[in-house]
Design a protein around this motif. Structure first.
Motif, short mmCIF file in Angstrom:
data_model
loop_
_atom_site.label_atom_id
_atom_site.label_comp_id
_atom_site.label_asym_id
_atom_site.label_seq_id
_atom_site.Cartn_x
_atom_site.Cartn_y
_atom_site.Cartn_z
N GLN A 529 0.86 -1.09 -0.01
CA GLN A 529 0.08 0.00 -0.05
C GLN A 529 0.93 1.37 0.07
N ALA A 530 2.02 1.26 0.67
CA ALA A 530 2.95 2.41 1.12
C ALA A 530 3.67 2.57 -0.43
N ALA A 531 4.20 1.70 -0.90
CA ALA A 531 4.80 1.65 -2.36
C ALA A 531 4.22 1.74 -3.63
N GLU A 532 2.93 1.65 -3.38
CA GLU A 532 2.03 1.39 -4.73
C GLU A 532 2.24 2.24 -5.79
N VAL A 533 2.52 1.65 -7.05
CA VAL A 533 2.44 2.54 -8.29
C VAL A 533 1.06 2.13 -8.91
N ARG A 534 0.48 3.26 -9.44
CA ARG A 534 -0.67 3.39 -10.11
C ARG A 534 -0.69 2.32 -11.36
N SER A 535 -1.78 1.45 -11.30
CA SER A 535 -1.99 0.36 -12.45
C SER A 535 -0.97 -0.92 -12.64
N GLN A 536 -0.50 -0.91 -11.19
CA GLN A 536 0.42 -2.02 -11.07
C GLN A 536 0.11 -3.04 -9.93
N ARG A 537 0.29 -4.51 -10.36
CA ARG A 537 -0.21 -5.42 -9.31
C ARG A 537 1.29 -6.18 -8.91
N LEU A 538 1.35 -6.10 -7.48
CA LEU A 538 2.56 -6.87 -6.94
C LEU A 538 2.01 -8.29 -6.67
N HIS A 539 2.82 -9.30 -7.15
CA HIS A 539 2.42 -10.97 -6.96
C HIS A 539 3.48 -11.41 -6.07
N ALA A 540 3.02 -12.04 -5.01
CA ALA A 540 4.05 -12.91 -3.95
C ALA A 540 3.35 -14.22 -3.88
N PRO A 541 3.84 -15.10 -5.03
CA PRO A 541 3.43 -16.41 -5.26
C PRO A 541 3.69 -17.38 -3.93
N PHE A 542 4.87 -17.09 -3.41
CA PHE A 542 5.24 -17.84 -2.21
C PHE A 542 4.24 -17.95 -0.91
N LEU A 543 3.30 -16.52 -0.91
CA LEU A 543 2.35 -16.36 0.11
C LEU A 543 0.87 -17.06 -0.31
N ASP A 544 0.84 -17.61 -1.43
CA ASP A 544 -0.39 -18.33 -2.02
C ASP A 544 -0.62 -19.53 -0.93
N ASN A 545 -1.94 -19.98 -0.64
CA ASN A 545 -2.35 -20.82 0.06
C ASN A 545 -1.76 -22.19 -0.29
N GLN A 546 -1.88 -22.67 -1.37
CA GLN A 546 -1.17 -23.84 -2.05
C GLN A 546 0.11 -24.05 -2.02
N VAL A 547 0.95 -22.80 -1.98
CA VAL A 547 2.44 -22.83 -1.92
C VAL A 547 2.59 -23.07 -0.36
N VAL A 548 2.11 -22.33 0.54
CA VAL A 548 2.32 -22.29 1.83
C VAL A 548 2.01 -23.59 2.37
N ARG A 549 0.94 -24.56 1.83
CA ARG A 549 0.61 -25.77 2.22
C ARG A 549 1.68 -26.65 1.91
N ALA A 550 2.37 -26.46 0.57
CA ALA A 550 3.46 -27.53 0.26
C ALA A 550 4.61 -27.32 0.84
N CYS A 551 4.83 -26.14 1.17
CA CYS A 551 5.93 -25.77 1.93
C CYS A 551 5.96 -26.35 3.35
N ARG A 552 4.71 -26.16 3.96
CA ARG A 552 4.70 -26.90 5.39
C ARG A 552 4.85 -28.29 5.46
N ASP A 553 4.82 -28.96 4.43
CA ASP A 553 4.66 -30.42 4.27
C ASP A 553 5.94 -30.96 4.08
N LEU A 554 7.02 -29.89 3.99
CA LEU A 554 8.64 -30.28 3.71
C LEU A 554 8.86 -30.92 5.15
N PRO A 555 9.60 -31.94 4.94
CA PRO A 555 10.19 -32.67 6.28
C PRO A 555 11.19 -31.75 7.02
N GLU A 556 11.10 -31.95 8.34
CA GLU A 556 11.96 -30.97 9.17
C GLU A 556 13.39 -31.25 9.06
N ALA A 557 13.71 -32.53 8.76
CA ALA A 557 15.16 -32.95 8.31
C ALA A 557 15.78 -32.10 7.10
#
Length: 695
Positions: A529-557
């Motif tokens: 919101q603070a660095a918003e450029v008009r007509s631009q969309r920032l995409h952070a795929p690592f924060l998508d639900n399915q990516v977060v779920r897949a990363c949480r399933d990584l083994p601790e080891a």
């Protein structure tokens, strides 16, 4: 800013688009400013802001059953319709399992369900209003609607313990406005509200079955590729037309000077593994932007890769070389944005009012410089460290699961960094203590630390790891708070400890990792919101639900191995056909950002001291002005003070000033005074006590 807002009332009104909204002052209809009505009474819903047409979809089963999805969602209309029918039976998790980043709202008769995300980048807020409940994906519209004052208890907790849910609870900076926790949904039935979790909770009594590392990494790859693909499949959007030439400026320079992004798809290319992975994935998907001219089904569009080169502070030469090597890919068009002293942190503190405060406010102008040269749709690697890396507290999880042998490699890496033969015993002892410490005891220990003002922690990489091996720890700005503020947060923690006899339902490492992710996602939302450029969309795929779920399933080891993030992303790229990575790819580098923060603080020391001449934080009883001014002078002189704590203080002071300086409101049908914090901040003692009442 873009948000959705609506309410669920106890009394049913006539259904109709023209009559949607309550009756305000002088008979005027109460509705959000600049809104687009998605459906009308008795429980209306609006989309507010500059939403693109493809970012708002409403699918109807009939007049009383419908679903609205706002954001980037990979589900087809038929899938949305099936999801609506399933949600009518009470199942919610599938509403969050489509690729993309979005907010889903389901109306089934008088029942409204609003789903938040797993990371916290797309939160949901609610507040009681007119006998029912108003909800939104931003807190400020609800604060305006209810004329909410500041919640001083929340602001104190935000500085004293920003990563401790027991201190923050479900509160927001606005009194009476509540936040839905990540991984939960808000369910409203004729005005009555309920918070429901949609993620299964693992048992603490039985260890989870061992996960196959190869399958887990493959799942991360599939989720990440699908997250990138769904964004590339969305319609292209061209920013506003270029008004015309400017002498001495090319098209790209004109767009940057006028704050207009370049049409098409782009990505950050810092030289780090996260941004490099997204850039190479986006450029390499067949038939998508990045396809070479004359090949495949694309039109030859190259992906715009933006690298920021800080000329005021060195230390990133190796990363810049790697970024240049990656940009040699013919599918990428490389642009290097240079920054001087005017782009350092704290150099430019003017900016728009954000929904909530966040430490990224002091660096927003720096990011805006880079993003202004980016594309209309711009990929960022934010969140990769939080979802892939191992929090030090995960070493205690390994002990709980009887996997002591997997502590060898991370402890050996810390030993090499510190050079002391005592490191293994110290780290193992701290992990063992944490694995045997109940959550309630951890909260009580933090409450005691705050009361006694014990903030000194060990130095270096080993010291940081040892300090993180705990259920809860003070925030970096806690040392500068008043005794009253610390006492109020301590009371909150004691109350939270009394209520948390059964613990948070997670292992300590998993719990700490989720809180760190929520903190990062909230700050990224502020930055967007603070660095918003008009007509631009920032995409952070690592924060998508399915990516977060897949990363949480990584083994601790696998996760605790040194260099695990780079190894996982390298495997992701190899699975996508990218193998020619430059030497040193994935090497971590944090020194340059710390050096930039210290240099910016030194150059802006005088203006920051003036900012805290008569600070609003002191009026609120959170700090003493002379204490903060002294800390700023000492940090500018090179004293080893926590710079991120000073960033928290400066950003919160800036946010308060912007909030009180605003005019108008988010709603029509109300007088100009009907907005958040209508009376401002009056100097007073005991201000925290009213806001610190447990909810």
């Amino acid at each position: 800013m873009r948000w959705l807002v609506g309410w669920s009332s106890t009394a049913a009104r006539a259904l109709g688009a023209e009559t949607a909204g309550a009756t305000g002052y002088d008979g005027e209809t109460l509705r959000p400013v600049g809104s687009h009505l998605l459906w009308g009474d008795p429980d209306p819903l609006w989309a507010v802001g500059d939403w693109r047409p493809d970012e708002v979809r409403v699918v109807h089963a009939d007049a009383q059953n419908r679903i609205a999805v706002l954001g980037i969602c990979g589900a087809s209309d038929e899938e949305l319709r099936r999801g609506l029918f399933t949600a009518r039976g009470g199942a919610l998790r599938h509403l969050t399992a489509w690729p993309g980043s979005y907010t889903a709202v389901v109306q089934a008769g008088r029942r409204i369900t609003v789903c938040g995300d797993l990371a916290g980048a797309r939160p949901v807020f609610h507040a009681p209003w007119e006998g029912g409940t108003a909800y939104a994906t931003a807190a400020l519209p609800l604060a305006d609607l209810t004329e909410a004052n500041l919640d001083f208890g929340h602001l104190a907790a935000l500085l004293a313990a920003p990563e401790v849910p027991a201190a923050l609870r479900d509160t927001t900076p606005y009194e009476g406005v509540r936040r839905v926790a990540p991984g939960h949904a808000l369910v409203l039935r004729a005005g009555a509200r309920e918070i429901a979790g949609y993620e299964p909770v693992a048992s603490l009594a039985v260890a989870a079955p061992p996960a196959d590392p190869d399958r887990a990494v493959d799942a991360v790859r599939d989720a990440l590729v699908e997250a990138v693909r769904v964004r590339l499949a969305a319609p292209r959007h061209v920013p506003g037309l270029d008004p015309g030439p400017v002498p001495g400026m090319g098209p790209a320079e004109r767009r940057a000077a006028r704050g207009m992004p370049v049409p098409g798809i782009g990505a950050d290319l810092s030289g780090g593994p996260a941004s490099g992975t997204l850039a190479l994935l986006a450029a390499g998907l067949p038939g998508r932007p990045g396809t070479l001219l004359g090949h495949g089904t694309g039109a030859g569009e190259r992906l715009l890769a933006v690298t920021f080169n800080d000329l005021a502070v060195g230390g990133r030469e190796a990363e810049l070389e790697r970024a240049g090597a990656l940009a040699a890919n013919p599918r990428l068009h490389h642009v290097v944005v240079t920054g001087a002293e005017d782009t350092l942190p704290y150099a430019d503190l003017d900016g728009p009012l954000t929904d909530e405060p966040g430490p990224s406010l002091v660096t927003a102008a720096r990011h805006r410089t880079r993003l202004a040269a980016g594309s209309a749709d711009h990929f960022t690697g934010h969140g990769a460290r939080q979802v892939l890396d191992a929090h030090p507290a995960r070493l205690a999880d390994l002990l709980l699961d009887r996997q002591r042998r997997h502590l060898v490699r991370p402890v050996a890496a810390l030993t090499r960094a510190d050079g002391s033969v005592l490191v293994p015993a110290r780290v193992y002892g701290a992990a063992r203590r944490l694995s045997r410490t109940p959550y309630r005891t951890g909260l009580e220990a933090l409450a005691e630390r705050l009361m006694r003002r014990r903030f000194d922690e060990p130095k270096g990489a080993v010291g940081a790891s040892l300090a993180a091996l705990t259920w809860a720890r003070p925030g970096p700005a806690a040392r500068w708070l008043t005794g009253e503020a610390l006492a109020e947060v301590s009371v909150l923690l004691q109350t939270g400890a009394d209520r948390a006899a059964g613990g948070p339902g997670q292992r300590p490492g998993e719990f700490r990792a989720r809180t760190v992710l929520a903190r990062h996602a909230a700050d990224l939302r502020v930055l967007e919101q603070a660095a918003e450029v008009r007509s631009q969309r920032l995409h952070a795929p690592f924060l998508d639900n399915q990516v977060v779920r897949a990363c949480r399933d990584l083994p601790e080891a696998l996760r605790v191995k040194p260099g695990a993030r780079a190894a996982v992303l390298r495997t992701v790229l190899e699975g996508a056909g990218v193998t020619d990575l430059p030497p040193g790819w994935g090497t971590p580098s944090h020194a340059s950002s710390a050096a930039a923060a210290r240099t910016g603080l030194r150059l802006a020391a005088d203006s920051l001291v003036d900012l805290f001449d008569t600070p609003l934080l002191a009026d609120a009883g959170l700090v003493e002005a002379r204490v903060v001014r002294k800390a700023l002078r000492e940090a500018a002189a090179g004293e080893p003070l926590p710079l991120d704590g000073l960033a928290d203080l400066v950003s919160l002071e800036l946010w308060l000033r912007r909030l009180l300086a605003r005019r108008g409101t988010c709603w029509t049908g109300t007088p100009a005074r009907a907005r958040a914090v209508p009376a401002g901040i009056a100097p007073q003692r005991g201000a925290l006590r009213a806001g610190a009442r447990p909810s």
